[in-house]
Enzyme design. Structure first.
Site, PDB file in Angstrom:
ATOM      1  N   GLY A  73       0.840  -1.192   0.000  1.00  0.00           N
ATOM      2  CA  GLY A  73       0.000   0.000   0.000  1.00  0.00           C
ATOM      3  C   GLY A  73       0.871   1.237   0.000  1.00  0.00           C
ATOM      4  O   GLY A  73       1.961   1.252  -0.586  1.00  0.00           O
ATOM      5  N   GLU A  74       0.392   2.293   0.620  1.00  0.00           N
ATOM      6  CA  GLU A  74       1.147   3.544   0.803  1.00  0.00           C
ATOM      7  C   GLU A  74       1.401   4.313  -0.485  1.00  0.00           C
ATOM      8  O   GLU A  74       2.045   5.355  -0.470  1.00  0.00           O
ATOM      9  CB  GLU A  74       2.512   3.284   1.470  1.00  0.00           C
ATOM     10  CG  GLU A  74       2.465   2.555   2.789  1.00  0.00           C
ATOM     11  CD  GLU A  74       3.861   2.240   3.348  1.00  0.00           C
ATOM     12  OE1 GLU A  74       4.864   2.716   2.765  1.00  0.00           O
ATOM     13  OE2 GLU A  74       3.939   1.526   4.349  1.00  0.00           O
TER      14      GLU A  74
END
Length: 335
Positions: A301-302
């Site tokens: 993610g991120e």
């Protein structure tokens, strides 16, 4: 000459066999068409990471406790996360947004305060958010992108952080696509087989509790996260500002799915950066007909997929601008 025709002619007369640059040629066509020019530019690229907590996390759907959302935001602010490393490497502006973390952060110029509440409510028992909260998400997400567009940025990526958000995304995906939950639910932060089965059982209970949402906004209100709703709004606003939209992994693609349900035209501006190792993402990419740029087996993610794919997007623009044509290089073209 229409822009698509002119771009194809320019690409086809570069010093290479027809179609030899594969997906890079498709990217160059897309970017040139969005910017309506034969000489597109990528200006002030940025990645926005939205963080929020989820009420569903209290049911134990993640391998990590909810406190990790706060801890990871603090890690972002210290520059220690994967997205920090990759943004520094590729010189991407990084913006961290508190969309609804269950914590009061001290004032920090690196953290944008867009907090709606201290996390959503547990959708096992009630709707995740109110109509007013959803409206606030759309207002704040749009305002953030407007400000960045006004700085000159024309390509923007979206990432997220929120323990429990793969559960939220799985619910949204299933109710908007009618794909069975079994194909939407994955291990998230790294659940065991038993943990995954428990997660699926709980999400099926939630699905049975709520009436089928009538549209994407109602689905977000039933099952969404504040970060997912703000990303959805931000993507819609990025389209309105004629920005290229870098779509990250599973959560961001679900936010894109919601945005596309609201405005189908957004698809012309979306670049799908990678295929994550979350099984729901593979099925979702297939459902929307997306062809991601890379598959590195990641599930961080991120916005990390956006950051890693950005140099490939750059390459598409650069070959269009800098690569010689058969005529300029005095090379014979195909007979």
């Amino acid at each position: 000459m229409p822009i698509h025709e002119a771009l194809k002619q320019k690409i086809d007369f570069k010093t290479k066999p027809l179609g030899a640059l594969g997906q890079l040629e498709d990217l160059a066509m897309q970017i040139g068409a969005v910017q309506n020019t034969l000489t597109p530019k990528l200006i002030k690229p940025a990645i926005l990471v939205f963080a929020a907590d989820h009420g569903i996390a209290e049911a134990g759907v993640s391998a990590y406790p909810a406190d990790v959302t706060v801890q990871m935001v603090l890690n972002f602010l210290k520059g220690g996360a994967a997205i920090n490393v990759f943004c520094r490497q590729h010189q991407l502006a990084l913006h961290i947004i508190d969309a609804g973390v269950n914590f009061d952060f001290t004032k920090n110029e690196q953290l944008i305060d867009a907090k709606i509440a201290y996390g959503t409510r547990n959708f096992l028992h009630e709707k995740a958010m109110t109509t007013t909260q959803l409206q606030q998400c759309f207002e704040k997400g749009g305002q953030l992108v407007n400000a960045i567009a006004n700085s000159g940025c024309n390509i923007i990526g979206f990432g997220e952080m929120g323990i429990g958000n793969t559960s939220s995304a799985s619910m949204l995906m299933s109710c908007l696509t009618n794909i069975p939950l079994e194909q939407c639910v994955g291990k998230g932060t790294g659940l065991t087989a038993a943990g995954l089965q428990r997660k699926l059982t709980l999400l099926k209970q939630a699905q049975a509790k709520h009436a089928n949402p009538k549209d994407a906004k109602e689905a977000l209100m039933f099952f969404g996260g504040f970060e997912i709703a703000q990303i959805c709004a931000a993507m819609l606003n990025a389209y309105e500002n004629n920005m290229l939209i870098m779509v990250d992994g599973f959560i961001a693609t679900v936010a894109y799915l919601c945005a596309k349900e609201i405005n189908n035209l957004i698809s012309s501006h979306a670049i799908f950066c990678h295929e994550s190792n979350e099984q729901g993402h593979r099925h979702l990419l297939s459902y929307i007909g997306a062809k991601p740029l890379v598959n590195l087996g990641m599930r961080v993610g991120e916005g990390t997929g956006c950051a890693l794919a950005y140099p490939i997007i750059q390459s598409a623009v650069l070959f269009l601008e800098e690569m010689a044509s058969f005529e300029s290089a005095n090379i014979s073209s195909k007979i």
